[in-house]
Design an enzyme around this catalytic site. Structure first.
Site, PDB file in Angstrom:
ATOM      1  N   ASP A 153      -6.679   0.423  30.586  1.00 37.33           N
ATOM      2  CA  ASP A 153      -6.593   0.336  32.049  1.00 37.33           C
ATOM      3  C   ASP A 153      -7.969   0.372  32.714  1.00 37.33           C
ATOM      4  OD1 ASP A 153      -5.204   0.224  34.594  1.00 37.33           O
ATOM      5  OD2 ASP A 153      -5.910   2.265  34.879  1.00 37.33           O
ATOM      6  N   HIS A 233       1.321   0.158  37.128  1.00 35.52           N
ATOM      7  CA  HIS A 233       1.257  -0.251  38.550  1.00 35.52           C
ATOM      8  C   HIS A 233       1.810  -1.657  38.863  1.00 35.52           C
ATOM      9  CE1 HIS A 233      -2.427  -1.958  36.932  1.00 35.52           C
ATOM     10  NE2 HIS A 233      -3.143  -0.870  37.098  1.00 35.52           N
ATOM     11  N   ASP A 306      -1.973   6.492  39.917  1.00 39.96           N
ATOM     12  CA  ASP A 306      -3.230   5.738  39.742  1.00 39.96           C
ATOM     13  C   ASP A 306      -4.338   6.400  40.567  1.00 39.96           C
ATOM     14  OD1 ASP A 306      -5.126   3.911  38.931  1.00 39.96           O
ATOM     15  OD2 ASP A 306      -4.215   2.180  39.927  1.00 39.96           O
TER      16      ASP A 306
END
Ligand SMILES: [Zn+2]
Length: 432
Positions: A153, A233, A306
């Site tokens: 990520d 996400h 996040d």
């Protein structure tokens, strides 16, 4: 460790469907009993009249910035922000400096968590060496040393052959590959969602396809390899049919959505607030509505923050130059409660499910995420009518890059209990 009794709370445990006024008895750090009140002369008692008690929140997507960018966040500050936000378990994304791609890196995170953290920290490792997308890490070794998932990520895994092999390993070791789905060529130089507002504001757009083609590729690879895929996400409505179809076909895929993608639209960009610059970019109203529907019908398994701290100096730049990301641990509950529950779009129990047992299931952490007898006593107490003012002082995080600065929201985290120990109460961290 002694006993703790939380009395007279409205106990909501989405895992069991419980929603009633009850008491929770904790002994030696685990849930001993939930139900009618009991007398225990030597217990510590919290009177939770008027409050909701539910399992502590779990965040499968937190950027803690340590090692490398301790000016933005540390394991100490990030876990205090988590406790203040009602999170009792957070998962550390490995895109630090250096990247967590080795046994040494994992040992650092775990030992720092042991000494500095006030909530549970679960480490991930990167999928590829230094997140360069080329060489897969030593999976077995890293699982052995505590990695509960693997993610690059911050970057997508562009090479489908690497993704295929990573998913094969994920099946072998039964841990998920958490993918940031973005085709970097389609995204190009874009900085916001491609649509009406990117044109109006003169900002380069990222087409929804940049996300959805990677989601389509990943679910196909997950079906082929029988690996465990988690889509991070999810932000665009075009991604959802791929996830829905894969789930219906029994592919092992889970998905998360952030509070900002569930509650904001790109119309907010008219402010040019760089705190709205996130990757993936915030979509339009149809995207937001589709994400809410996908949360309600369980296409999306959990909400993940996040949480991405950045200093004000970095965010105080022209929109195109500012870094991507916003903080999220402390605002998650009030933002979601105010925008989704108070407005009647999402039932409270559903929201709490997606912040507790939902994320626990993604990583296989159960009975964490529930108030089952014998589960670790990770509990949050919430006041659903209390207003919270989002000011820089509101944040225990080292950073306060939030588009909600200056707003008043409803829904306050009052106390947070981790393994039976009160770690946060009424705007104060209870230090060890
Ligand atoms: Zn990402």
């Amino acid at each position: 460790m002694g006993k703790l009794i939380i009395r007279n709370a409205r106990v909501i445990d989405p895992a069991s469907g419980r929603d009633e006024i009850a008491s929770i008895v904790v002994a030696d750090g685990v849930i001993e009993h939930v139900g009618a009140d009991t007398n225990s002369p030597h217990a510590d008692v919290i009177d939770a009249t008027g409050l909701v008690a539910c399992p502590g929140f779990i965040d499968v997507h937190t950027h803690l910035r340590e090692p490398g960018r301790e000016d933005k966040e540390t394991i100490a500050s990030g876990t205090r922000a988590a406790a203040a936000g009602g999170f009792t378990t957070i998962c550390a994304i490995p895109n630090t400096s250096p990247v967590i791609d080795s046994q040494t890196g994992l040992k650092f995170i775990l030992s720092r968590a042991e000494s500095d953290a006030v909530v549970n920290v679960i480490p991930y490792a990167s999928v590829t060496r230094c997140q360069q997308g080329e060489e897969i890490v030593e999976f077995g070794d890293l699982v052995h040393y505590g990695a509960r998932g693997f993610t690059d990520d911050g970057h997508p895994i562009m090479n489908a052959e690497i993704m295929r092999r990573a998913l094969e390993y994920s099946a072998m070791f039964d841990v998920p590959i958490l993918d940031h789905c973005e085709d970097i060529h389609l995204a190009g130089e874009g900085v916001v969602h491609e649509g009406f507002y990117s044109t109006k504001l003169g900002l380069k757009g990222i087409p929804p396809l940049a996300e959805s083609v990677q989601v389509a590729r990943d679910v196909e690879l997950a079906a082929f390899t029988r690996g465990r895929l988690h889509i991070m996400h999810v932000s665009k409505r075009q991604s959802l049919p791929h996830i829905r179809r894969a789930k219906a076909e029994g592919v092992r895929v889970t998905a998360e959505v952030t509070p900002h993608h569930l509650t904001l639209t790109d119309a907010a960009l008219e402010s040019f607030d760089t705190n709205l610059k996130v990757n993936p970019p915030i979509g339009d109203a149809a995207d937001r509505d589709a994400l809410i529907s996908a949360l309600l019908d369980d296409t999306i398994d959990c909400i993940a923050t996040d949480h991405a701290p950045h200093t004000d100096i970095e965010k105080d730049q022209p929109f195109v130059d500012a870094p991507y990301g916003m903080v999220g641990l402390e605002t998650a509950f009030p933002v979601l409660y105010t925008s989704l529950v108070k407005s009647g779009l999402v039932p409270l129990r559903k929201l709490l499910e997606k912040m507790t047992i939902g994320p626990a299931r993604v990583l296989g952490l159960e009975p964490r995420g529930s108030l089952a007898v014998g589960a670790p006593a990770d509990i949050v107490l919430l006041n659903l009518s209390q207003e919270v003012q989002i000011t820089p002082d509101f944040f225990f995080s080292k950073s306060f890059n939030s588009p909600w600065l200056g707003s008043t929201l409803t829904g306050a985290v009052i106390m947070t209990v981790v393994s039976g120990k009160l770690v946060y109460s009424h705007r104060q961290i209870i230090e060890k």
